[in-house]
Structures are given as structure tokens and as C-alpha cells.
Design a protein around this motif. Structure first.
Motif, PDB file in Angstrom:
ATOM      1  N   LEU A  74      17.179   8.512  -2.541  1.00  0.00           N
ATOM      2  CA  LEU A  74      17.220   7.283  -2.655  1.00  0.00           C
ATOM      3  C   LEU A  74      16.388   6.600  -3.766  1.00  0.00           C
ATOM      4  O   LEU A  74      15.097   6.417  -3.570  1.00  0.00           O
ATOM      5  CB  LEU A  74      16.871   6.783  -1.355  1.00  0.00           C
ATOM      6  CG  LEU A  74      17.008   5.124  -1.059  1.00  0.00           C
ATOM      7  CD1 LEU A  74      18.313   4.380  -1.115  1.00  0.00           C
ATOM      8  CD2 LEU A  74      16.445   4.944   0.264  1.00  0.00           C
ATOM      9  N   SER A  87      14.589   3.277  -4.818  1.00  0.00           N
ATOM     10  CA  SER A  87      14.151   2.036  -4.628  1.00  0.00           C
ATOM     11  C   SER A  87      13.192   1.499  -5.405  1.00  0.00           C
ATOM     12  O   SER A  87      12.323   1.946  -5.565  1.00  0.00           O
ATOM     13  CB  SER A  87      13.669   1.936  -2.920  1.00  0.00           C
ATOM     14  OG  SER A  87      13.588   0.608  -2.517  1.00  0.00           O
ATOM     15  N   THR A 132      21.657   7.163  -4.781  1.00  0.00           N
ATOM     16  CA  THR A 132      21.827   5.847  -4.157  1.00  0.00           C
ATOM     17  C   THR A 132      20.541   5.103  -4.858  1.00  0.00           C
ATOM     18  O   THR A 132      19.530   5.306  -4.602  1.00  0.00           O
ATOM     19  CB  THR A 132      21.705   6.100  -2.823  1.00  0.00           C
ATOM     20  OG1 THR A 132      22.942   7.091  -2.260  1.00  0.00           O
ATOM     21  CG2 THR A 132      21.908   4.607  -2.095  1.00  0.00           C
ATOM     22  N   ASP A 151      18.780   1.343  -4.501  1.00  0.00           N
ATOM     23  CA  ASP A 151      18.292   0.129  -3.566  1.00  0.00           C
ATOM     24  C   ASP A 151      17.815  -0.668  -4.593  1.00  0.00           C
ATOM     25  O   ASP A 151      16.486  -0.499  -4.888  1.00  0.00           O
ATOM     26  CB  ASP A 151      17.097   0.696  -2.624  1.00  0.00           C
ATOM     27  CG  ASP A 151      16.690  -0.633  -1.643  1.00  0.00           C
ATOM     28  OD1 ASP A 151      17.282  -1.569  -1.815  1.00  0.00           O
ATOM     29  OD2 ASP A 151      15.615  -0.167  -1.028  1.00  0.00           O
ATOM     30  N   GLY A 156      14.124  -3.027  -3.295  1.00  0.00           N
ATOM     31  CA  GLY A 156      12.810  -2.273  -2.946  1.00  0.00           C
ATOM     32  C   GLY A 156      11.614  -3.091  -3.685  1.00  0.00           C
ATOM     33  O   GLY A 156      10.979  -2.504  -4.576  1.00  0.00           O
ATOM     34  N   THR A 183      10.745  -1.023   0.738  1.00  0.00           N
ATOM     35  CA  THR A 183      11.531   0.071   0.456  1.00  0.00           C
ATOM     36  C   THR A 183      11.734   0.892   1.835  1.00  0.00           C
ATOM     37  O   THR A 183      12.505   1.357   1.893  1.00  0.00           O
ATOM     38  CB  THR A 183      10.933   1.065  -0.795  1.00  0.00           C
ATOM     39  OG1 THR A 183      10.959   0.505  -1.923  1.00  0.00           O
ATOM     40  CG2 THR A 183      11.312   2.429  -0.722  1.00  0.00           C
ATOM     41  N   ARG A 224      13.596  -0.988   4.559  1.00  0.00           N
ATOM     42  CA  ARG A 224      15.318  -0.746   4.188  1.00  0.00           C
ATOM     43  C   ARG A 224      15.712   0.540   4.207  1.00  0.00           C
ATOM     44  O   ARG A 224      16.883   0.808   4.630  1.00  0.00           O
ATOM     45  CB  ARG A 224      15.326  -1.426   2.705  1.00  0.00           C
ATOM     46  CG  ARG A 224      15.128  -2.790   2.716  1.00  0.00           C
ATOM     47  CD  ARG A 224      15.427  -3.576   1.160  1.00  0.00           C
ATOM     48  NE  ARG A 224      16.581  -2.755   0.433  1.00  0.00           N
ATOM     49  CZ  ARG A 224      17.950  -3.420   0.594  1.00  0.00           C
ATOM     50  NH1 ARG A 224      17.999  -4.564   1.799  1.00  0.00           N
ATOM     51  NH2 ARG A 224      18.836  -2.746   0.058  1.00  0.00           N
ATOM     52  N   PHE A 247      19.657   1.976   5.052  1.00  0.00           N
ATOM     53  CA  PHE A 247      20.044   3.375   4.670  1.00  0.00           C
ATOM     54  C   PHE A 247      20.148   4.210   5.889  1.00  0.00           C
ATOM     55  O   PHE A 247      20.455   5.292   5.924  1.00  0.00           O
ATOM     56  CB  PHE A 247      19.334   3.843   3.706  1.00  0.00           C
ATOM     57  CG  PHE A 247      19.576   2.671   2.368  1.00  0.00           C
ATOM     58  CD1 PHE A 247      20.773   2.943   1.596  1.00  0.00           C
ATOM     59  CD2 PHE A 247      18.748   1.913   1.911  1.00  0.00           C
ATOM     60  CE1 PHE A 247      21.135   1.949   0.515  1.00  0.00           C
ATOM     61  CE2 PHE A 247      18.818   1.255   0.926  1.00  0.00           C
ATOM     62  CZ  PHE A 247      20.036   1.288   0.214  1.00  0.00           C
TER      63      PHE A 247
END
Length: 240
Positions: free
Chosen positions: A93, A95, A124, A126, A129, A135, A138, A143
Motif C-alpha cells: 500500500l 500512501s 495499491t 493511497d 496519506g 495513512t 485510512r 483499506f
């Protein structure tokens, strides 16, 4: 009159001194608490970092203010790519900040990791963030992560791990340092202050993330049930 002013001046100086002493104790105590309570969850070498399905990479600028390559950015990307290569994480992720069209930390991370051989389906982004707190909030609420490996520098990880665990996520940290880079005193001082501010965010003024939005759970490839894997392994290693 002179004696009265002198008395009030002494009281004022004593009050200011007491406040300064209290602020100093809070500053030192807050930092010590964050460092002490997170040390057991942080590993300094990628091969020692605890496996997790998802790793969270914290955003930072690709470039320094002087126009050079940001070593902190590239250390994070190098460590994240290594963790994917070693199968210690399955998904990343990314971010970071994307408040303007001209500044996009998640996109820069995506490009660099893709260049390093990480598949696009393992990434993925974000785009909201905006801070360490945002971050992690979220990661939990948008997520839908319950566990994650945090990837960032050693000076940043204690605060990130502390926030994550206080938000109810089972997080551990993986250090992404560049051995050739010396952390300046300004950055250290800013991080010391940020740790104390984090305690206020969590316990005093109840900080909320800048933007949440609707849930977007990260979907990982389904693994075969263990009762299906074991028979095939037994057949493979069975004596002829």
C-alpha cells in the motif's frame, strides 16, 4: 510599589521556569515512551522483518529541495521491493500526499517499484496519506487492514508503529535506512516534536484524518486451504 513589582516579577519568572521544566519533562518523557513501547516491534534488517500480507510504504518526495535524489525515498523503495522479492509481503500500500496535480507521491512510488520489478497487481495507491496519522487511519478504515508491515526510516518508525497499534492495527516495522546517509539534527528535532504531538492527537484532541471516503478493501489472491496443500506435498516427498 517597587517591591510589589519585584515580587510579581519573581513569581512570573518562577512560573515560566516551572512551565519550561514541565514542557521539557513532557518532551523527553513522551519521546521515551514512544521509543520504549515500540522497540520490540521494529526490525532493522529486511530479512528479519516479520512477514505480513500487506506492507505500507510511507510517502516522501522523490527529490530534495536542492533538486537531488532523495535518499530516504529510494531507501524505502529498495526495502519494499526486497520484501516483495523475498515473499515477506504479498502486496504494498503506497500512501502519500497528492494535494495538487503537480505533486504525487504515490504515483512516484508506483513507478519506482514497478521499475524495480514489482508487479502492478501487487501495488495499491493511497492518494490521501497526507500525514503518518492519516495513512494509518485510512489503512484501517478505508483499506480494511487489520495487520501490516510498516516500511520507512528508523527515525520515523517508532511514531508510525505507535500510531498504528493505538489505532488497533497489528503493525510491525521494517527499517529502510541508507547506511550512507546521516540524519541531520533538524530532522531529528522535528521528529521528536512530532512524537509528542502524536500523543496529543491520540489522547487529547481526538484527531481525525483529513479525508476518509468509502471503504476500498485490498483484495489479495486466495491461498489454497492447508488441507489441500498437505496431501500434494506428501505425495511429492513420498518414498518411491
Amino acid at each position: 510599589m517597587h517591591n510589589v513589582l519585584l515580587t510579581w516579577s519573581k513569581r512570573l519568572l518562577m512560573s515560566l521556569g516551572a512551565l519550561l521544566l514541565l514542557a521539557t519533562l513532557l518532551f523527553i518523557g513522551g519521546n521515551f515512551w514512544v521509543l520504549a513501547t515500540t522497540a520490540a516491534y521494529i526490525e532493522r534488517q529486511p530479512q528479519q522483518c516479520r512477514p505480513a500480507e500487506v506492507g505500507i510504504v510511507f510517502g516522501t518526495s522523490h527529490w530534495t529541495r536542492r533538486g537531488g535524489r532523495n535518499p530516504h525515498f529510494h531507501a524505502r523503495m529498495r526495502t519494499a521491493a526486497t520484501l516483495i522479492e523475498q515473499s515477506q509481503v504479498e502486496h504494498l500500500l503506497l500512501s502519500g500526499d497528492n494535494r495538487t496535480q503537480a505533486y504525487n507521491e504515490p504515483r512516484a512510488m508506483w513507478r519506482e517499484l514497478y521499475r524495480r520489478g514489482v508487479a502492478s497487481e501487487q501495488l495499491t495507491m493511497d492518494f490521501a496519506g497526507f500525514s503518518t496519522y492519516d495513512t494509518l487511519a485510512r489503512a484501517r478504515d478505508v483499506f480494511q487492514l487489520e495487520k501490516a508491515l510498516l516500511i520507512t526510516q528508523s527515525w520515523h518508525l517508532p511514531r508510525a508503529v505507535y500510531i498504528g497499534r493505538e489505532l488497533g492495527i497489528d503493525v510491525t516495522g521494517c527499517v529502510a535506512d541508507d547506511p550512507n546517509v546521516t540524519v541531520g539534527w533538524r530532522l531529528k528535532l522535528r521528529e521528536w516534536a512530532a512524537r509528542v504531538a502524536t500523543l496529543g492527537d491520540l489522547y487529547v484532541w481526538g484527531r481525525e484524518p483529513y479525508f476518509l471516503g468509502t471503504p476500498e478493501p485490498i483484495e489479495l489472491p486466495r491461498r489454497a486451504p492447508i488441507d489441500l496443500i498437505l496431501p500434494s506435498l506428501n505425495e511429492r516427498f513420498a518414498a518411491p
